[in-house]
Design a protein around this motif. Structure first.
Motif, short mmCIF file in Angstrom:
data_model
loop_
_atom_site.label_atom_id
_atom_site.label_comp_id
_atom_site.label_asym_id
_atom_site.label_seq_id
_atom_site.Cartn_x
_atom_site.Cartn_y
_atom_site.Cartn_z
N PRO A 76 44.98 8.65 62.49
CA PRO A 76 44.02 7.67 61.99
C PRO A 76 44.27 6.28 62.57
O PRO A 76 45.41 5.87 62.72
N HIS A 77 43.20 5.61 62.86
CA HIS A 77 43.24 4.23 63.32
C HIS A 77 43.02 3.34 62.09
O HIS A 77 42.11 3.59 61.31
N ARG A 78 43.87 2.35 61.89
CA ARG A 78 43.79 1.49 60.71
C ARG A 78 43.29 0.10 61.08
O ARG A 78 43.75 -0.50 62.05
N ILE A 79 42.37 -0.39 60.26
CA ILE A 79 41.84 -1.75 60.40
C ILE A 79 42.12 -2.45 59.08
O ILE A 79 41.49 -2.16 58.06
N ARG A 80 43.09 -3.33 59.08
CA ARG A 80 43.49 -4.02 57.85
C ARG A 80 42.48 -5.12 57.51
O ARG A 80 42.12 -5.91 58.38
N LEU A 81 42.08 -5.15 56.27
CA LEU A 81 41.12 -6.16 55.80
C LEU A 81 41.89 -7.21 54.98
O LEU A 81 41.71 -7.34 53.78
N ARG A 82 42.71 -7.97 55.65
CA ARG A 82 43.58 -8.94 54.97
C ARG A 82 42.84 -10.20 54.57
O ARG A 82 43.14 -10.81 53.56
N GLY A 83 41.89 -10.63 55.38
CA GLY A 83 41.19 -11.82 54.96
C GLY A 83 40.48 -12.51 56.08
O GLY A 83 40.53 -12.06 57.22
N PRO A 84 39.80 -13.55 55.72
CA PRO A 84 39.79 -14.18 54.39
C PRO A 84 38.89 -13.44 53.41
O PRO A 84 37.86 -12.89 53.77
N TRP A 85 39.31 -13.43 52.16
CA TRP A 85 38.53 -12.92 51.04
C TRP A 85 38.12 -14.11 50.18
O TRP A 85 38.92 -15.04 50.00
#
Length: 143
Positions: free
Chosen positions: A4-13
């Motif tokens: 799996p390829h991961r795309i982190r959704l860290r921010g900005p939120w």
């Protein structure tokens, strides 16, 4: 693409505390509890919003999943206006198959709640702030 390829959704939120208390708004990077933004003693519900784009070209056998590694104490995930489901606790990762819901431009909403009297045990977090304390990411998986 490795899977799996991961795309982190860290921010900005963007975050906004919800009534009945006073509304507080701001920006934050995740994962994080709300101690630095709303105060360590805050109890209630907070909405977090993050925009992201289509994750790229996919092979026909690849699917897009949203993975949330934990919220303290309860939560729900909403993608592009569609409620994906509940997130039950900080120690239980939750994954949603969002392949059919992802568009070129997307809005992900996390609603997180830590009630004044939490009915859920919080071992090791009894006196800590709530919030989206686990990583939020997209995963591209085969099958």
């Amino acid at each position: 693409m490795s899977v799996p390829h991961r795309i982190r959704l860290r921010g900005p939120w963007l975050y906004e505390s919800l009534p009945p208390g006073p509304v507080q708004k701001g920006r934050v990077q995740l994962p994080a509890d709300w101690g630095d933004t709303l105060g360590a003693g805050f109890r209630g519900r907070v909405r977090y919003v993050r925009h992201f784009n289509w994750p790229g070209s996919l092979d026909t056998d690849e699917r897009v999943w949203l993975v949330i590694d934990g919220v303290d104490t309860f939560g729900a995930a909403i993608l592009n206006g569609t409620r994906l489901g509940e997130i039950d606790g900080y120690a239980v990762p939750t994954a949603f198959d969002v392949h059919g819901l992802v568009r070129p431009s997307n809005e992900l909403v996390l609603e997180v709640e830590l009630p004044a009297q939490s009915p859920s045990p919080r071992p090791g977090r009894e006196h800590l702030p709530g919030g989206p304390i686990g990583e939020v990411r997209l995963e591209i998986r085969r099958g």
